[in-house]
Design a protein around this motif. Structure first.
Motif, PDB file in Angstrom:
ATOM      1  N   UNK A 100       0.821  -0.994  -0.106  1.00  0.00           N
ATOM      2  CA  UNK A 100      -0.391   0.044  -0.127  1.00  0.00           C
ATOM      3  C   UNK A 100       1.127   1.432   0.251  1.00  0.00           C
ATOM      4  N   UNK A 101       0.161   2.610  -0.498  1.00  0.00           N
ATOM      5  CA  UNK A 101       0.447   3.606  -0.248  1.00  0.00           C
ATOM      6  C   UNK A 101       0.204   4.484   0.441  1.00  0.00           C
ATOM      7  N   UNK A 102       0.955   5.391   0.925  1.00  0.00           N
ATOM      8  CA  UNK A 102       0.239   6.941   2.090  1.00  0.00           C
ATOM      9  C   UNK A 102       0.918   7.996   1.162  1.00  0.00           C
ATOM     10  N   UNK A 103      -0.368   8.776   0.685  1.00  0.00           N
ATOM     11  CA  UNK A 103      -0.535   9.961  -0.453  1.00  0.00           C
ATOM     12  C   UNK A 103      -1.319  10.917   0.514  1.00  0.00           C
ATOM     13  N   UNK A 104      -0.886  11.925  -0.278  1.00  0.00           N
ATOM     14  CA  UNK A 104      -0.860  13.443   0.668  1.00  0.00           C
ATOM     15  C   UNK A 104      -2.594  13.438  -0.421  1.00  0.00           C
ATOM     16  N   UNK A 105      -3.598  13.782  -0.195  1.00  0.00           N
ATOM     17  CA  UNK A 105      -5.316  13.763  -0.631  1.00  0.00           C
ATOM     18  C   UNK A 105      -4.415  15.110  -2.217  1.00  0.00           C
ATOM     19  N   UNK A 106      -3.559  16.033  -1.935  1.00  0.00           N
ATOM     20  CA  UNK A 106      -3.301  17.021  -3.257  1.00  0.00           C
ATOM     21  C   UNK A 106      -2.096  16.837  -3.841  1.00  0.00           C
ATOM     22  N   UNK A 107      -1.540  16.065  -3.558  1.00  0.00           N
ATOM     23  CA  UNK A 107      -0.630  16.026  -3.661  1.00  0.00           C
ATOM     24  C   UNK A 107      -0.581  15.181  -4.773  1.00  0.00           C
ATOM     25  N   UNK A 108       1.121  15.900  -5.679  1.00  0.00           N
ATOM     26  CA  UNK A 108       1.119  14.825  -7.200  1.00  0.00           C
ATOM     27  C   UNK A 108       0.516  13.494  -7.807  1.00  0.00           C
ATOM     28  N   UNK A 109       1.484  12.913  -6.922  1.00  0.00           N
ATOM     29  CA  UNK A 109       1.645  11.400  -6.702  1.00  0.00           C
ATOM     30  C   UNK A 109      -0.497  10.915  -6.790  1.00  0.00           C
ATOM     31  N   UNK A 110      -1.501  11.633  -6.419  1.00  0.00           N
ATOM     32  CA  UNK A 110      -2.979  11.979  -5.322  1.00  0.00           C
ATOM     33  C   UNK A 110      -3.409  12.010  -6.793  1.00  0.00           C
ATOM     34  N   UNK A 111      -2.618  12.525  -7.631  1.00  0.00           N
ATOM     35  CA  UNK A 111      -4.042  13.621  -8.541  1.00  0.00           C
ATOM     36  C   UNK A 111      -3.717  13.557  -9.719  1.00  0.00           C
ATOM     37  N   UNK A 112      -2.727  11.964 -10.037  1.00  0.00           N
ATOM     38  CA  UNK A 112      -1.829  12.128 -11.715  1.00  0.00           C
ATOM     39  C   UNK A 112      -4.035  11.183 -12.447  1.00  0.00           C
ATOM     40  N   UNK A 113      -4.800  11.465 -11.815  1.00  0.00           N
ATOM     41  CA  UNK A 113      -5.764  10.170 -12.304  1.00  0.00           C
ATOM     42  C   UNK A 113      -6.722  11.026 -11.928  1.00  0.00           C
ATOM     43  N   UNK A 114      -6.495  12.163 -11.585  1.00  0.00           N
ATOM     44  CA  UNK A 114      -8.265  13.001 -10.934  1.00  0.00           C
ATOM     45  C   UNK A 114      -8.414  14.413 -10.980  1.00  0.00           C
ATOM     46  N   UNK A 115      -9.462  15.137 -11.458  1.00  0.00           N
ATOM     47  CA  UNK A 115      -9.202  16.506 -11.436  1.00  0.00           C
ATOM     48  C   UNK A 115      -9.712  17.310  -9.491  1.00  0.00           C
TER      49      UNK A 115
END
Length: 248
Positions: A100-115
């Protein structure tokens, strides 16, 4: 005078749409949680992504979201106040073996495929945005029109509203919004937002499309319902290790 009449008519229709959204907001605010089958399609970094089907759970307090993709089993979980307000991702397919990964909600990785970040997921936030966009137009509908129709959408009788905007500055860059509200439940069924696009024959192109079906309100979710599903593969490893340790 005709222009003033047209603006007054538009303002009246937009006010009707806004009133419907306020009723939807009230219903959602009174719900503790819900599950739904969620379809989404978004344009991210200029590219229109493929349609995705997701099993969705939302709890309003504390704000909690569980998403599970139907095609590859990918999961995303976010619970306000848990994991330092980071989302937890279990990749789909063979990538799930990595962990699993833990990501910041508005970070670049979390936002790669979503607006939008996961903190803005669900119907309630979406309806609040729609109301915020439309409230100024109720007072002054210059450059905006609204048409209401009753139709069948995703098997539900809906009151549907088509809002068009003459200028990108009118509604945060949008050219047109089409939304469908169920006449039976009063909940949002679908919203489509289009942007201005001179290269398109219609002059617009799809920015985002969201559909909520099979909505089940007030399920009574608890904290355990917002945890990642344990994979059978991982479970078999744990069982094998436990058996080996017991035999030693």
């Amino acid at each position: 005078e005709n222009v003033k009449d047209a603006q007054a008519t538009a303002a009246t229709e937009i006010a009707r749409c806004c009133a419907a959204l306020l009723k939807t907001h009230q219903k959602l605010s009174q719900m503790s949680d819900y599950s739904a089958t969620f379809y989404m399609r978004e344009r991210v970094a200029g590219k229109l992504l493929a349609k995705q089907q997701v099993a969705l759970r939302v709890r309003h307090r504390p704000f909690s979201v569980h998403l599970k993709w139907v095609d590859d089993g990918r999961e995303v979980v976010f619970v306000e106040g848990r994991n330092n307000d980071r989302l937890v991702v279990k990749p789909g397919g063979l990538a799930a073996l990595v962990g699993t990964l833990e990501l910041e909600p508005a970070g670049a990785r979390a936002m790669e495929e979503t607006r939008y970040p996961i903190t803005e997921a669900g119907m309630l936030v979406l309806v609040e945005k729609l109301i915020a966009y439309q409230k100024p137009l109720v007072k002054d509908a210059t450059g905006a029109t609204c048409q209401m129709v009753s139709d069948l959408y995703e098997g539900e009788d809906c009151d549907s509203y088509v809002l068009t905007y003459d200028d990108p500055s009118t509604c945060d860059g949008y050219a047109k919004t089409t939304l469908h509200i169920s006449r039976e439940s009063g909940l949002l069924v679908s919203i489509e937002n289009y942007g201005f696009d001179k290269s398109s024959e219609s002059g617009t192109s799809l920015i985002e499309h969201y559909v909520y079906t099979n909505v089940k309100p007030d399920v009574g979710f608890n904290d355990g319902d917002f945890s990642l599903t344990r994979s059978g593969f991982t479970g078999r490893i744990r069982t094998a290790v436990a058996q080996r340790n017991a035999s030693q």
